[in-house]
Design a protein around this motif. Structure first.
Motif, PDB file in Angstrom:
ATOM      1  N   MET A 662       0.906  -1.325   0.002  1.00  0.00           N
ATOM      2  CA  MET A 662       0.093  -0.100  -0.033  1.00  0.00           C
ATOM      3  C   MET A 662       1.051   1.314  -0.013  1.00  0.00           C
ATOM      4  N   LYS A 663       2.015   1.084   0.353  1.00  0.00           N
ATOM      5  CA  LYS A 663       2.948   2.206   0.529  1.00  0.00           C
ATOM      6  C   LYS A 663       3.765   2.269  -1.011  1.00  0.00           C
ATOM      7  N   SER A 664       3.435   1.375  -1.957  1.00  0.00           N
ATOM      8  CA  SER A 664       3.684   1.531  -3.195  1.00  0.00           C
ATOM      9  C   SER A 664       2.544   2.282  -3.848  1.00  0.00           C
ATOM     10  N   MET A 665       1.554   2.492  -3.471  1.00  0.00           N
ATOM     11  CA  MET A 665       0.606   3.166  -4.150  1.00  0.00           C
ATOM     12  C   MET A 665       1.033   4.861  -4.314  1.00  0.00           C
ATOM     13  N   ARG A 666       1.223   5.069  -5.352  1.00  0.00           N
ATOM     14  CA  ARG A 666       1.745   6.341  -5.703  1.00  0.00           C
ATOM     15  C   ARG A 666       0.641   7.267  -6.641  1.00  0.00           C
ATOM     16  N   ASN A 671      -3.207   7.625 -13.619  1.00  0.00           N
ATOM     17  CA  ASN A 671      -1.712   8.100 -13.325  1.00  0.00           C
ATOM     18  C   ASN A 671      -1.631   9.366 -13.050  1.00  0.00           C
ATOM     19  N   GLN A 672      -2.510   9.823 -12.030  1.00  0.00           N
ATOM     20  CA  GLN A 672      -2.351  11.200 -11.402  1.00  0.00           C
ATOM     21  C   GLN A 672      -2.114  10.852  -9.908  1.00  0.00           C
ATOM     22  N   PRO A 673      -1.018  11.630  -9.291  1.00  0.00           N
ATOM     23  CA  PRO A 673      -0.811  11.575  -7.995  1.00  0.00           C
ATOM     24  C   PRO A 673      -1.837  11.306  -6.951  1.00  0.00           C
ATOM     25  N   LEU A 674      -1.801  10.249  -6.203  1.00  0.00           N
ATOM     26  CA  LEU A 674      -2.750  10.057  -5.159  1.00  0.00           C
ATOM     27  C   LEU A 674      -3.107  11.215  -4.150  1.00  0.00           C
ATOM     28  N   SER A 675      -4.267  11.540  -3.878  1.00  0.00           N
ATOM     29  CA  SER A 675      -4.619  12.542  -2.789  1.00  0.00           C
ATOM     30  C   SER A 675      -4.098  12.330  -1.474  1.00  0.00           C
ATOM     31  N   ALA A 676      -3.948  13.157  -0.581  1.00  0.00           N
ATOM     32  CA  ALA A 676      -3.491  12.771   0.931  1.00  0.00           C
ATOM     33  C   ALA A 676      -4.665  12.103   1.529  1.00  0.00           C
ATOM     34  N   THR A 677      -5.815  12.385   1.064  1.00  0.00           N
ATOM     35  CA  THR A 677      -7.086  11.781   1.799  1.00  0.00           C
ATOM     36  C   THR A 677      -6.957  10.253   1.368  1.00  0.00           C
ATOM     37  N   VAL A 678      -6.648   9.661  -0.200  1.00  0.00           N
ATOM     38  CA  VAL A 678      -6.691   8.232  -0.290  1.00  0.00           C
ATOM     39  C   VAL A 678      -5.629   7.665   0.367  1.00  0.00           C
ATOM     40  N   LEU A 679      -4.518   8.367   0.509  1.00  0.00           N
ATOM     41  CA  LEU A 679      -3.038   7.653   0.900  1.00  0.00           C
ATOM     42  C   LEU A 679      -3.378   7.279   2.415  1.00  0.00           C
ATOM     43  N   SER A 680      -4.210   8.512   3.328  1.00  0.00           N
ATOM     44  CA  SER A 680      -4.419   8.218   4.631  1.00  0.00           C
ATOM     45  C   SER A 680      -5.353   7.073   4.981  1.00  0.00           C
ATOM     46  N   SER A 681      -6.266   6.832   3.853  1.00  0.00           N
ATOM     47  CA  SER A 681      -7.276   6.010   4.057  1.00  0.00           C
ATOM     48  C   SER A 681      -6.753   4.370   3.994  1.00  0.00           C
ATOM     49  N   TYR A 682      -5.549   4.366   3.580  1.00  0.00           N
ATOM     50  CA  TYR A 682      -4.804   2.758   3.556  1.00  0.00           C
ATOM     51  C   TYR A 682      -4.546   2.658   4.969  1.00  0.00           C
TER      52      TYR A 682
END
Length: 848
Positions: A662-666, A671-682
């Protein structure tokens, strides 16, 4: 009598003349020209596309308003916009559609055209999504299809955010051009590596001296050296002096080896033949990459000390030869590639809706019918076209199979290279080719009055009225799991496969029985299924048929000392909560040694692989986000490949972190950078438990072949992305995966990424230009932008050369080499070239 005879002759003459005249008035298929183009993306503000098909009649007579159909391949949502519509589009099955003129269609005169607009679901991010495979059928010869060429006009507008040369340039800015002498010269990266500066001079006269246990590995190495020097070195079990030595040494593990190169000898030590083999593969990558370009008299082998063992025991490539067939020779070539980079599992996808690719003695229809595709009205001789395979079964890219002899040869070839072949027999869904083949067998034997024999291997309930539609739009592609004959079929196929493995002397531990994408609605109106549910207390619902099926398949395999492999669904249970369907690991099969290839890490399923590993399943990470090689490299119209699961460039296969992916999800699927919201949801998702790490048995990269019609396209999609998988599956865990967001980890990643692409650009891809006959790997496009009135450019792979022109011509191997900012004005054309002279697509940058 004479009068009657005269009258009959007159009638026959008139009929013949009418027939001749009708034939003369028919436009020849080659005189019809088709042009297709996008008119508007996101038409009416929806996720749909407005497109146009222009039909041009270049013949000398009109294209009539009736009496013909155009078949083609696209989404069944493809419908004419105009009302009343000049044509009607009907879905046949799968992606095969038929377009017929309606009463509103007007005949197209000689030299005339007619433009028809269509609306279809989805966007057209690249050429893959465009309608393809057009062929014409006249009503008076309905069994014959005539291919019709279609020109696809590339959109001139960028309405769906294609990547620009500036974007590629920015992606490449972190890459440093490293001196070749500073690069690690063994690939994938070994566990321990040291250069001594003491080279060995290798010639064709240097023998290979081997312990008896490694005789086969020594002979394969000598065969490779013959391609370098033009002569095969001697292989002996004794000898003094300068030599390559293979010796057995206890304690290095099942696949481990040591490699020591000094001026006196090259010494490969291993405990097992597999370890010795990987030592020889490392030696091959240690040779100069130019060694295969022409015959050598001698080559300098860098002095090194290597101690190496793989990170994962299961390092797999999945090859789909069903959607479009690849010949045996190409499979052997792929095995050579896998062996060089220490991949040890070929997951061989041998059947699907669109084809059956292996001969099964006693079931000839599987290959007579199921292995061929072409225009047909009844599918009694072959399957309908799919994926633009064309109307002619004899020349179709969708036709072909491996004979028993072919398959045994493949098994032996793989075994010699320490590659396990896991055959995949897709069940119960994705099985249309098998279902239709057994229908043909049923009909043949019923005509012969052999009812019991006809029903022996039947895969569908002839009275089933269930309605469903698969993801690939088929409505008849699922085996009926309530039929005893389905299991008789699977036992027959399994036993014939095992007999081939036995004849080849090849090991087999498992068979992959698929299990993915069975659509809703199957078996619901099958009398046979209803009878089973009424008589078996463990099968109360249609959902229970799933567990019933894989329980029986598992029992069949256990009786043959095999374990079951499949896609993730074989180990999942359906749970319905407040009308919502979800999937959870099935506790009933956890202790049955099921091995699951988990591909789905999208949306709410991002943690699915970890949930299954934590539950106790053996998991092969096959993440669509990072390892689906059939996905396009970039979001660019001319870049081939799918986009349904996002885009997979070389970097994604490299930066994948198996134990914390999940830390490999960029980036998103766009192909757009993931938002902070999406990243924090992991953070709320289930993480891999330390004790479950052992259940992650390996990594796998699949290459689905819907858009892979040639060996060249296969190699383009395969390389260089597969090398990222090879690195992650073999090399030690890199330091930057521990805390990837820290500045220290980011710097470490940038350093490793630069080293990786330098190794590929300066060593491995130049090698692959010639290895095993040479590979058609993808050459990256130029990154470029205008800065301070000049064009600046870069490339993903250092060691490759950028050339350019300023006069509008396409760059060639003789064009100017880019060495710095280009000051000329106007349109600058740039392309990347490899050492063998092949080039990338052209990038045009306007310097105003």
């Amino acid at each position: 009598m004479k009068h009657l005879l005269f009258t009959l002759l007159s009638v026959f003459s008139l009929v013949a003349a009418a027939q001749a005249q009708t034939g003369a008035k028919k436009v020849q298929p080659k005189q019809i020209r088709l042009t297709w183009e996008v008119v508007e993306e996101k038409y009416q503000g929806k996720n749909q596309t407005l497109s146009a098909l222009t039909i041009k009649n270049t013949g000398t007579v009109p294209l009539t308003a009736t009496g013909w159909s155009l078949y083609f391949h696209s989404t069944p949502s493809f419908k004419a916009k105009e009302t009343p519509a000049p044509v009607k589009v009907e879905a046949i099955n799968g992606d095969l559609l038929r377009m017929e003129p309606t009463a509103a269609f007007k005949a197209i005169p000689a030299g005339g055209t007619q433009r028809i607009e269509f609306v279809a679901a989805g966007q057209i991010p690249n050429d893959y999504r465009t309608p393809k495979g057009f062929y014409l059928v006249y009503d008076d010869t309905k069994t014959q299809g005539h291919p019709i060429a279609v020109e696809i006009k590339k959109p001139t507008h960028n309405s769906i955010n294609w990547i620009k040369p500036e974007g590629i340039y920015e992606q490449n800015t972190t890459i440093k051009d490293l001196p070749a002498e500073k690069l690690t010269k063994v690939f994938p990266t070994p566990t321990e590596y040291q250069e001594t500066g003491q080279d060995f001079t290798l010639t064709g006269a240097v023998p290979v001296v081997t312990d008896q246990a490694f005789q086969k590995e020594a002979n394969l190495l000598a065969g490779h050296l013959a391609t370098v020097f033009g002569k095969k070195p001697a292989v002996t079990t004794t000898g003094a002096g300068k030599s390559i030595r293979l010796q057995q040494k206890i304690g290095l593990g099942p696949e481990g080896y040591e490699l020591a190169v000094s001026p006196q000898e090259i010494l490969i030590s291993a405990t097992t033949p597999a370890g010795a083999f990987y030592g020889t593969q490392s030696l091959k990558t240690l040779l100069p990459p130019s060694a295969l370009a022409k015959k050598q008299t001698s080559v300098a082998v860098a002095g090194v000390l290597v101690k190496d063992t793989p990170r994962f025991g299961h390092r797999a490539f999945m090859m789909d030869v069903v959607r479009n067939f690849q010949k045996k020779e190409q499979v052997l070539k792929v095995l050579d590639l896998m062996a060089l980079y220490k991949l040890n599992v070929l997951h061989f996808h041998l059947n699907d809706d669109e084809g059956w690719r292996i001969e099964i003695p006693g079931l000839p229809e599987l290959t007579q019918v199921g292995a061929r595709r072409g225009h047909t009205l009844d599918e009694k001789e072959f399957l309908i076209p799919a994926l633009a395979s064309g109307p002619d079964a004899a020349t179709s890219t969708g036709s072909g199979y491996y004979s028993k002899k072919d398959f045994i040869e493949i098994l032996k070839y793989a075994m010699d290279r320490h590659i396990k072949v896991i055959p995949e027999i897709e069940t119960p869904g994705h099985a249309r080719a098998a279902v239709k083949s057994m229908d043909a067998r049923y009909e043949r034997l019923m005509k012969a009055g052999k009812k019991a024999e006809a029903e022996q291997y039947m895969l569908r309930d002839v009275n089933d009225k269930s309605q469903y539609r698969s993801v690939q739009y088929f409505n008849d592609n699922v085996m009926n799991v309530a039929l005893p004959s389905t299991y008789a079929f699977l036992e027959k196929v399994t036993d014939e496969l095992l007999a081939m493995y036995k004849e080849a002397g090849a090991p087999i531990e498992t068979i992959h029985f698929g299990g993915d994408e069975v659509p809703n609605g199957v078996w619901e109106k099958s009398p046979v299924a209803q009878n089973l549910m009424a008589s078996n207390p463990k099968v109360k619902t249609v959902d229970d048929l799933w567990y019933y099926f894989f329980g029986k398949v598992n029992d069949m395999l256990k009786a043959r000392n095999l374990y079951l492999s499949g896609w993730e669904e074989i180990g999942l249970s359906k749970v319905r909560t407040n009308g919502r369907l979800s999937y959870v690991p099935n506790p009933d099969f956890v202790k049955e040694n099921f091995h699951v290839d988990v591909w789905n890490n999208q949306g709410s399923n991002i943690d699915l692989a970890y949930r299954m590993a934590n539950a106790g399943y053996k998991v092969v990470l096959t993440n669509v986000s990072h390892y689906y090689l059939d996905l396009a490299y970039q979001r660019e119209y001319d870049e081939p490949g799918h986009n349904w699961g996002g885009y997979v460039d070389l970097d994604k296969t490299f930066y994948f972190n198996p134990f914390d992916y999940m830390k490999s999800m960029r980036v998103s699927e766009d192909n757009q950078p993931l938002s902070a919201t999406v990243l924090s949801s992991y953070a709320s998702k289930e993480q891999l438990k330390p004790e479950a790490r052992a259940n992650i048995v390996g990594l796998q990269a699949p290459l689905w072949s819907e858009a892979v019609r040639t060996p060249e396209r296969l190699e383009y999609m395969l390389l260089p992305k597969l090398l990222g998988l090879a690195e992650r599956a073999w090399a030690p865990d890199p330091a930057w995966v521990t805390n990837p967001e820290s500045d220290q980890s980011k710097a470490a990643y940038a350093k490793d990424w630069s080293a990786f692409v330098n190794v590929l650009g300066k060593r491995e891809l130049p090698r692959l230009s010639y290895y095993a006959g040479g590979f058609n790997y993808r050459i990256p496009t130029v990154g470029a932008k205008v800065e301070n009135g000049k064009v600046i450019a870069n490339v993903q792979l250092p060691g490759f050369t950028i050339r350019y022109t300023t006069n509008g011509s396409v760059p060639t191997i003789k064009s100017k080499v880019y060495t710095g900012p280009i000051g000329e004005k106007g349109k600058i054309s740039l392309a990347v070239f490899d050492a063998a002279g092949r080039s990338s697509r052209v990038t045009i940058v306007e310097n105003k």
